[in-house]
Design a protein around this motif. Structure first.
Motif, PDB file in Angstrom:
ATOM      1  N   SER A 172       0.822  -1.205   0.000  1.00  0.00           N
ATOM      2  CA  SER A 172       0.000   0.000   0.000  1.00  0.00           C
ATOM      3  C   SER A 172       0.861   1.262   0.000  1.00  0.00           C
ATOM      4  CB  SER A 172      -0.940   0.013   1.206  1.00  0.00           C
ATOM      5  OG  SER A 172      -0.211   0.171   2.398  1.00  0.00           O
ATOM      6  N   LEU A 173       2.168   1.092  -0.069  1.00  0.00           N
ATOM      7  CA  LEU A 173       3.097   2.216  -0.157  1.00  0.00           C
ATOM      8  C   LEU A 173       4.157   1.877  -1.183  1.00  0.00           C
ATOM      9  CD1 LEU A 173       3.765   3.086   3.593  1.00  0.00           C
ATOM     10  CD2 LEU A 173       2.499   4.475   1.969  1.00  0.00           C
ATOM     11  N   GLY A 174       4.809   2.881  -1.667  1.00  0.00           N
ATOM     12  CA  GLY A 174       5.942   2.659  -2.559  1.00  0.00           C
ATOM     13  C   GLY A 174       5.903   3.563  -3.766  1.00  0.00           C
ATOM     14  N   LEU A 175       7.092   3.829  -4.269  1.00  0.00           N
ATOM     15  CA  LEU A 175       7.231   4.599  -5.494  1.00  0.00           C
ATOM     16  C   LEU A 175       7.270   3.613  -6.646  1.00  0.00           C
ATOM     17  CD1 LEU A 175       9.868   7.219  -4.311  1.00  0.00           C
ATOM     18  CD2 LEU A 175       7.387   7.492  -4.541  1.00  0.00           C
ATOM     19  N   LEU A 176       6.381   3.794  -7.582  1.00  0.00           N
ATOM     20  CA  LEU A 176       6.246   2.870  -8.700  1.00  0.00           C
ATOM     21  C   LEU A 176       6.888   3.460  -9.945  1.00  0.00           C
ATOM     22  CD1 LEU A 176       2.498   1.993  -8.112  1.00  0.00           C
ATOM     23  CD2 LEU A 176       4.501   0.686  -7.359  1.00  0.00           C
ATOM     24  N   ALA A 177       7.616   2.627 -10.661  1.00  0.00           N
ATOM     25  CA  ALA A 177       8.203   3.048 -11.932  1.00  0.00           C
ATOM     26  C   ALA A 177       7.076   3.324 -12.914  1.00  0.00           C
ATOM     27  CB  ALA A 177       9.121   1.960 -12.468  1.00  0.00           C
TER      28      ALA A 177
END
Length: 179
Positions: A71-76
């Protein structure tokens, strides 16, 4: 079109032009390119240091140790069809005191600025955040970053009265959006 798939620790968000997915180690060179393009007004800890850090190897290591939280994170941000990665968009832990309410973050290569990718990717991330159960998102933008301030307005974020003063690199303005 905004579609999200979350399964076994993998997140894939789709828009008309983009596929937002977890970073791969093979994307490290693109991530380092983003670091090299950053405005000189960005604080030094977010730019390439005089000693060359972060190196490509540093960034590859960060990607190998990614957080399994889906539910978190930086996506390419990968362009559909061509498969080239042009930046990122996602949610990060909010370090500014709003416990449990993440922060929207994005960054794109200069060569694709002014084409609507930040707004398009952010809409997909807003949908993902809502589906993940978040009720509010935050964003911080430097006062000199008029392009990001325009994106905040398009997304319906509201500038709050909170400002983190920084005479050296520009004040950080705090934005909020209820989902």
């Amino acid at each position: 079109m905004n579609r999200a798939r979350v399964s076994e620790g993998e997140v894939v968000l789709e828009t008309d032009r983009l596929l937002l997915r977890r970073w791969r180690v093979s994307d490290a060179a693109l991530q380092r390119e983003l670091w090299t393009e950053r405005d000189p007004r960005v604080p030094p800890h977010r730019r390439i240091a005089p000693d060359g850090h972060p190196t490509l190897e540093d960034i590859e290591g960060w990607m190998r140790r990614r957080d399994p939280d889906t539910s978190l994170g930086l996506l390419a941000a990968e362009r559909r069809g061509s498969g080239d990665v042009i930046g990122y968009c996602g949610l990060i832990q909010n370090v500014h005191g709003q416990d449990g309410e993440p922060e929207l973050a994005y960054e794109f290569l200069r060569r694709v600025w002014r084409q609507g990718y930040a707004t398009e990717a952010s809409w997909a991330v807003l949908s993902w955040a809502k589906e993940s159960g978040y009720r509010r998102l935050w964003a911080t933008v430097r006062d000199w970053n008029t392009a990001s301030r325009r994106v905040m307005a398009k997304l319906g974020f509201v500038e709050t009265a909170r400002v983190e003063p920084d005479n050296a690199y520009g004040n950080s303005l705090f934005y909020m959006k209820d989902l």
